[in-house]
Design a protein around this motif. Structure first.
Motif, PDB file in Angstrom:
ATOM      1  N   UNK A  38       0.809  -1.222   0.000  1.00 34.55           N
ATOM      2  CA  UNK A  38       0.000   0.000   0.000  1.00 34.55           C
ATOM      3  C   UNK A  38       0.844   1.275   0.000  1.00 34.55           C
ATOM      4  N   UNK A  39       2.165   1.118   0.095  1.00 36.38           N
ATOM      5  CA  UNK A  39       3.033   2.288   0.222  1.00 36.38           C
ATOM      6  C   UNK A  39       4.153   2.257  -0.811  1.00 36.38           C
ATOM      7  N   UNK A  40       4.530   3.442  -1.226  1.00 40.57           N
ATOM      8  CA  UNK A  40       5.617   3.613  -2.186  1.00 40.57           C
ATOM      9  C   UNK A  40       6.667   4.522  -1.558  1.00 40.57           C
ATOM     10  N   UNK A  41       7.925   4.069  -1.589  1.00 43.62           N
ATOM     11  CA  UNK A  41       9.001   4.887  -1.023  1.00 43.62           C
ATOM     12  C   UNK A  41       9.172   6.121  -1.894  1.00 43.62           C
ATOM     13  N   UNK A  42       9.039   7.299  -1.283  1.00 39.97           N
ATOM     14  CA  UNK A  42       8.913   8.540  -2.050  1.00 39.97           C
ATOM     15  C   UNK A  42      10.029   9.532  -1.731  1.00 39.97           C
ATOM     16  N   UNK A  43      11.068   9.063  -1.041  1.00 41.03           N
ATOM     17  CA  UNK A  43      12.070   9.969  -0.476  1.00 41.03           C
ATOM     18  C   UNK A  43      12.961  10.580  -1.549  1.00 41.03           C
ATOM     19  N   UNK A  44      13.035  11.912  -1.528  1.00 46.54           N
ATOM     20  CA  UNK A  44      13.966  12.675  -2.352  1.00 46.54           C
ATOM     21  C   UNK A  44      14.608  13.698  -1.433  1.00 46.54           C
ATOM     22  N   UNK A  45      15.907  13.564  -1.216  1.00 50.30           N
ATOM     23  CA  UNK A  45      16.592  14.347  -0.181  1.00 50.30           C
ATOM     24  C   UNK A  45      16.386  15.852  -0.350  1.00 50.30           C
ATOM     25  N   UNK A  46      16.613  16.356  -1.546  1.00 53.51           N
ATOM     26  CA  UNK A  46      16.526  17.803  -1.757  1.00 53.51           C
ATOM     27  C   UNK A  46      15.130  18.332  -1.474  1.00 53.51           C
ATOM     28  N   UNK A  47      14.119  17.666  -2.040  1.00 51.30           N
ATOM     29  CA  UNK A  47      12.745  18.133  -1.836  1.00 51.30           C
ATOM     30  C   UNK A  47      12.297  17.922  -0.397  1.00 51.30           C
ATOM     31  N   UNK A  48      12.770  16.813   0.220  1.00 49.95           N
ATOM     32  CA  UNK A  48      12.355  16.533   1.595  1.00 49.95           C
ATOM     33  C   UNK A  48      12.932  17.555   2.568  1.00 49.95           C
ATOM     34  N   UNK A  49      14.163  17.989   2.347  1.00 47.89           N
ATOM     35  CA  UNK A  49      14.771  18.991   3.226  1.00 47.89           C
ATOM     36  C   UNK A  49      13.972  20.290   3.190  1.00 47.89           C
ATOM     37  N   UNK A  50      13.570  20.695   1.978  1.00 44.55           N
ATOM     38  CA  UNK A  50      12.750  21.908   1.843  1.00 44.55           C
ATOM     39  C   UNK A  50      11.415  21.710   2.564  1.00 44.55           C
ATOM     40  N   UNK A  51      10.797  20.545   2.358  1.00 42.13           N
ATOM     41  CA  UNK A  51       9.542  20.230   3.036  1.00 42.13           C
ATOM     42  C   UNK A  51       9.709  20.303   4.552  1.00 42.13           C
ATOM     43  N   UNK A  52      10.778  19.691   5.061  1.00 42.06           N
ATOM     44  CA  UNK A  52      10.998  19.639   6.504  1.00 42.06           C
ATOM     45  C   UNK A  52      11.156  21.039   7.089  1.00 42.06           C
ATOM     46  N   UNK A  53      11.878  21.905   6.387  1.00 45.00           N
ATOM     47  CA  UNK A  53      12.073  23.273   6.884  1.00 45.00           C
ATOM     48  C   UNK A  53      10.737  24.006   6.955  1.00 45.00           C
ATOM     49  N   UNK A  54       9.960  23.923   5.875  1.00 50.67           N
ATOM     50  CA  UNK A  54       8.652  24.587   5.846  1.00 50.67           C
ATOM     51  C   UNK A  54       7.739  24.012   6.924  1.00 50.67           C
TER      52      UNK A  54
END
Length: 324
Positions: free
Chosen positions: A133-149
């Motif tokens: 039911x889950x797909x690994x979606x991790x992208x370091x660059x985009x995730x870092x921006x997401x985490x900051x926001x």
């Protein structure tokens, strides 16, 4: 005496009626102007706003940019709310937050930590039991921006909801109704109804409102039993932050670059009912033991004293403290 803290400012009914409308206008309309401007910058993109299609708006602006502008509406609303309370009600932010002499940030962090751990555990248990039911979606660059926001702005988003519903509205309704059960009931129902336009409702049906209304009651009970917003603030921030960072889906309010993407068919299942009817009661028990809550009936349904009675009691307590 959390609701009665309103008496420490100007608590006329008209101030609350005007305030609820004015703050809502600032939050939903003034707060939305930056998003409208961002869409206007993109040629022919403003029409997407009217559809309410989060995926389409994310395609136009990018998921992280869209998240920023969505959360910015709440930040602008929170600024408007705190300004109105300070300028019109002449009430201190501490008195809107808690009945204690100062805001207890240990309570905020405790509630945040316990729910972040539990909700994270639930997510990873579900991933383990149903990996298809889950797909690994991790992208370091985009995730870092997401985490900051997310880390900077989601606590402000959830604080806006808490200060508006279980702070300002609960105090206003409480001193108007002169009891605690009316504000608990009304704010909990409105909290659920306010989520009715979330994409989850369109996919899962109105049954999902059981979760939203149940969560509203849980947060309202926390506020009244603990005589302050601190636990509700911490819990709500943990709930939304873990949801944004860990799992996204094409049919949720947060369509962002989370670590995992839920690719299953949306189904109204046990994960909606278990928190409301199992986990929340357990958490209430834990909090009640830690903070030594007593007299549940009076705190949840009892009368709110009149302004004269409350202020007289405050003066009496102050005299006792000065002489002790």
């Amino acid at each position: 005496m959390y609701i009665a803290q309103a008496y420490k400012g100007l608590s006329d009914s008209w101030r609350y009626v005007v305030g609820l409308l004015a703050i809502f206008f600032v939050w939903q309309f003034i707060g939305g102007i930056p998003l409208i401007i961002a869409l206007l910058v993109e040629a022919d993109s403003l029409a997407v706003l009217g559809t309410g299609d989060m995926g389409a708006m994310a395609d136009v602006l990018g998921s992280n940019t869209l998240l920023f502008f969505m959360l910015l509406t709440f930040v602008i609303g929170l600024i408007g709310l705190l300004a109105y309370v300070t300028l019109v009600h002449k009430q201190k932010i501490t008195q809107l937050t808690t009945s204690r002499k100062k805001i207890d940030f240990k309570r905020v962090f405790f509630a945040f930590a316990i729910w972040a751990l539990i909700s994270t555990a639930f997510i990873f248990v579900d991933i383990t039991l149903a990996p298809e039911d889950y797909e690994f979606n991790f992208n370091l660059e985009r995730f870092v921006v997401l985490a900051i926001i997310a880390v900077l702005m989601i606590p402000l988003q959830t604080s806006m909801e808490e200060y508006y519903m279980r702070g300002y509205m609960m105090q206003g309704l409480g001193i108007l109704a002169k009891n605690r059960w009316v504000p608990l009931l009304v704010t909990s129902l409105l909290f659920g109804i306010m989520h009715i336009f979330n994409p989850e409702v369109a996919e899962l049906g109105y049954g999902i409102l059981v979760f939203y209304i149940g969560t509203g009651f849980f947060l309202g009970i926390l506020t009244l039993m603990d005589e302050g917003l601190e636990l509700a603030l911490g819990f709500h921030a943990a709930n939304n932050l873990t949801a944004a960072l860990l799992v996204t889906a094409d049919w949720t309010a947060f369509q962002v670059d989370s670590i995992y993407r839920d690719v299953s068919e949306p189904v109204l299942g046990w994960d909606v009912l278990v928190p409301v009817f199992v986990i929340y009661p357990i958490l209430l028990y834990i909090f009640s033991k830690k903070y030594k809550w007593t007299d549940w009936k009076d705190r949840l349904t009892g009368e709110v004293p009149s302004e004269e009675t409350f202020l007289a009691l405050e003066n009496e307590n102050a005299d006792v403290q000065r002489t002790s």
